[in-house]
Design an enzyme around this catalytic site. Structure first.
Site, mmCIF file in Angstrom:
data_model
loop_
_atom_site.group_PDB
_atom_site.id
_atom_site.type_symbol
_atom_site.label_atom_id
_atom_site.label_comp_id
_atom_site.label_asym_id
_atom_site.label_seq_id
_atom_site.Cartn_x
_atom_site.Cartn_y
_atom_site.Cartn_z
ATOM 1 N N PRO A 182 0.829 -1.218 0.076
ATOM 2 C CA PRO A 182 0.048 -0.012 -0.163
ATOM 3 C C PRO A 182 0.981 1.310 0.007
ATOM 4 O O PRO A 182 1.541 1.580 1.032
ATOM 5 C CB PRO A 182 -0.658 -0.290 1.231
ATOM 6 N N ILE A 197 5.112 2.111 7.607
ATOM 7 C CA ILE A 197 5.563 3.564 8.103
ATOM 8 C C ILE A 197 4.275 4.307 8.032
ATOM 9 O O ILE A 197 3.496 4.258 7.201
ATOM 10 C CB ILE A 197 6.464 3.907 6.913
ATOM 11 N N ASP A 215 5.825 2.054 2.276
ATOM 12 C CA ASP A 215 4.755 1.098 2.498
ATOM 13 C C ASP A 215 4.061 1.471 3.850
ATOM 14 O O ASP A 215 4.703 1.316 5.031
ATOM 15 C CB ASP A 215 5.521 -0.226 2.764
ATOM 16 N N HIS A 216 2.698 1.734 3.700
ATOM 17 C CA HIS A 216 1.920 2.145 4.662
ATOM 18 C C HIS A 216 1.754 1.320 5.675
ATOM 19 O O HIS A 216 1.305 1.573 6.663
ATOM 20 C CB HIS A 216 0.580 2.779 4.287
ATOM 21 N N ARG A 217 2.087 -0.077 5.694
ATOM 22 C CA ARG A 217 1.906 -1.099 6.677
ATOM 23 C C ARG A 217 2.994 -0.951 7.758
ATOM 24 O O ARG A 217 2.795 -1.302 8.671
ATOM 25 C CB ARG A 217 2.071 -2.526 5.675
#
Ligand code: CAO
Length: 562
Positions: free
Chosen positions: A361, A538, A534-536
């Site tokens: 993501p 960060i 990567d929003h998972r």
């Protein structure tokens, strides 16, 4: 002394009313030891398949057939050299050929260097010894740090005459291809590998009957046991763009034929002719099928189960991704078209980018950094120093400092998504544009390097990338990547995270802009930065802190030395 071993001719037996029956599998190779009744080849006649067994135990020599040859009763298949009783002369010959790999099965042959010096029994000067020493098993040379590299092209066939240094086959690791050259001139008498086989250092590739100086023993030709029969891979030619395009097309052709119904499944799989035929019709590679029969023999039900599982998992993947396929179109309806095969690198990076894009993501955080002072310093340093400094090494150094402060930006998510893998090293990749497509060489140990060393590393790696000479190791192990389009132009863009890394920095072209200093506008050189992450792993706030810190570091590079 003449070779007195027994050679038995093996012909196609009575196969009923049929003639010109296709050979659908060749189950043995030259030099292979076979048991009595072990299947040698498989023939296919209209409605049945037929295995032709070995009439006695022995070593396969002079194999005459290949897949798709057509045969009739009485046609020669091969010769079997009896492995049983020995006459005095055969013993002498065998004694003299302690290091002759052609007389041992592939596995053992691989472990014995064909160039090894016989330390126990020196070769006698009789003809048998000379003849024996003339056959060499060519093995995989030192190919660096990796194992199980696929064979993507076979450039020779049994019976071919080859010159010294002529390429025999092509191996592929990640984004590089490597040709294995012949150490000597000779005739290929047996292939030990086929397309798509995975090989590692020391594995046997083929048997070569060395033609130069029949009396010259292999022992004399090579000084030590350790010496590889194949030239150093570092010196082996990595292919250039044209060759890569050509071989991609060839590999594509080869792949196609492997997947077609005439495909010959891996002969090492334990399965009967009916199962093989069934698998072949479905295009299933038996090597990946788990056998449930006696001695793990693969049954037709196993192939059915395998196919069912594969179909289910691909349906699940498609459902999970929710991506409707793009319908094929006939573009020639709208005008003239031309189809150009993609280079291997382009195909590999396409797959990798799509995988990253679909799994990660992405969020992109943009900012601009004032590099006016840095540019002034860089220009001055370039006038005075020997090493050309571009903006890139400064950015790499700044990223390394930011990774020290915010280590999660250099981490990776474990494949089960349960843990974060923190790295106590700092290797940074940078995207390099090459004629064949995008590659990402990795600068190692950035924390321990100064700007000049980084500039030199970048220049060396970029030059190697352009010449398609990067070694796999030089494209591995990155913690973070940088994609710099600054030398080309454009403002912000959205780089794709180079998974399993979790962040990437895009750098665009710096332009002079009026910047308000609190009392007036000043002309400042502003470089756009785009941090995709990567929003998972960060959070947005962390990304903003990371990019602000980068902007501080590059805005005042004295901070880099702190
Ligand atoms: N703003 C202004 N000028 C810049 C700049 C920027 N952000 N970045 C580089 N420049 C300047 C350099 O300083 C150099 O100028 P001088 O000749 O005056 O010193 C000039 O542009 C050319 O630089 P370069 O591109 O040759 O060297 P580099 O170290 O900046 O970059 C490399 C090397 C390998 C990254 C680059 O050649 C390259 O291949 N870039 C493309 C990367 C790419 O394709 N990314 C997309 C990946 S996603 O599809």
């Amino acid at each position: 002394m003449a070779d007195a071993r027994n050679h038995m001719k093996v012909d196609v037996p009575d196969i009923g009313d049929y003639s010109d029956v296709p050979v659908i599998e060749v189950l043995v190779a030259n030099g292979e030891s076979v048991e009595k009744d072990q299947a040698l080849i498989v023939l296919e006649s209209e409605k049945s398949t037929l295995e032709v067994p070995a009439p006695s135990a022995g070593i396969v020599r002079n194999l005459k057939l290949k897949v798709d040859d057509k045969v009739s009763q009485g046609d020669a298949i091969c010769e079997l050299e009896s492995a049983g009783e020995k006459t005095e002369s055969t013993e002498a010959a065998e004694g003299a050929q302690t290091q002759t790999p052609s007389s041992v099965p592939a596995q053992e042959a691989a472990a014995v260097s064909p160039d090894s010096e016989p330390d126990a029994e020196p070769a006698s000067n009789d003809d048998a010894a000379a003849q024996a020493a003339g056959i060499e098993v060519i093995t995989v040379p030192d190919i660096g740090d990796f194992d199980s590299v696929p064979v993507i092209e076979l450039l020779v066939a049994v019976g071919d005459q080859v010159q010294a240094e002529q390429a025999l086959l092509v191996l592929e690791s990640e984004k590089s291809t490597l040709e294995v050259p012949s150490p000597k001139a000779g005739k290929v008498i047996g292939l030990k590998v086929k397309l798509d086989d995975k090989v590692s250092k020391g594995d046997a590739l083929l048997e070569l009957e060395v033609t130069t100086g029949g009396k010259k023993s292999a022992a004399k030709a090579a000084p030590t046991k350790k010496e590889s029969p194949v030239s150093n891979p570092a010196e082996a030619p990595f292919r250039k763009e044209k060759e890569a395009l050509k071989s991609s097309a060839q590999a594509l052709g080869a792949q196609k034929s492997l997947e077609s119904p005439s495909k010959s499944p891996d002969s090492s799989a334990h399965a009967g002719p009916a199962t093989r035929k069934f698998a072949r019709e479905l295009g299933v590679d038996l090597i990946g099928v788990k056998g449930s029969g006696p001695k793990n023999r693969i049954l037709i039900e196993d192939v059915q189960k395998h196919v069912k599982q594969r179909m289910q998992s691909s349906v699940v993947t498609q459902k999970e991704s929710g991506i409707p396929p793009i319908p094929a179109q006939d573009f020639s309806r709208y005008g003239q078209i031309e189809e150009v095969p993609l280079s291997r690198i382009r195909k590999l990076s396409a797959k990798h980018l799509q995988r990253s894009w679909l799994n990660v993501p992405h969020v992109t955080q943009n900012d601009e950094v004032d590099v006016t002072e840095l540019e002034a310093f860089r220009k001055k340093a370039n006038q005075e120093g020997d090493v050309k400094l571009t903006l890139l090494p400064f950015i790499i150094k700044a990223v390394a400092a930011a990774l020290k402060k915010y280590p999660e930006f250099g981490s990776s998510l474990s494949s089960d998504g349960e843990r974060l893998i923190m790295k106590h090293y700092c290797h940074i990749g940078f995207a390099a544009d090459t004629p064949e497509g995008l590659v990402v060489p990795v600068v190692k140990d950035v924390w321990s390097k100064g700007i000049e060393k980084l500039a030199k590393d970048c220049a060396d790696l970029a030059a190697k990338a352009r010449d398609a000479k990067l070694k796999p190791d030089e494209m591995r192990g990155g913690c973070f990547s940088i994609s710099s389009l600054g030398g080309i132009g454009g403002s912000h863009f959205t780089p794709i995270v180079n998974a399993p890394e979790v962040a990437i920095l895009g750098v665009s072209r710096g332009v002079m802009k009026p910047v308000w200093d609190g009392s007036q506008f000043q002309p400042r050189l502003m470089v756009p930065l785009s941090l995709s992450y990567d929003h998972r792993v960060i959070d947005g706030a962390a990304a903003a802190r990371f990019i602000v810190y980068l902007v501080e570091l590059l805005g005042d590079i004295r901070r880099l030395s702190l």
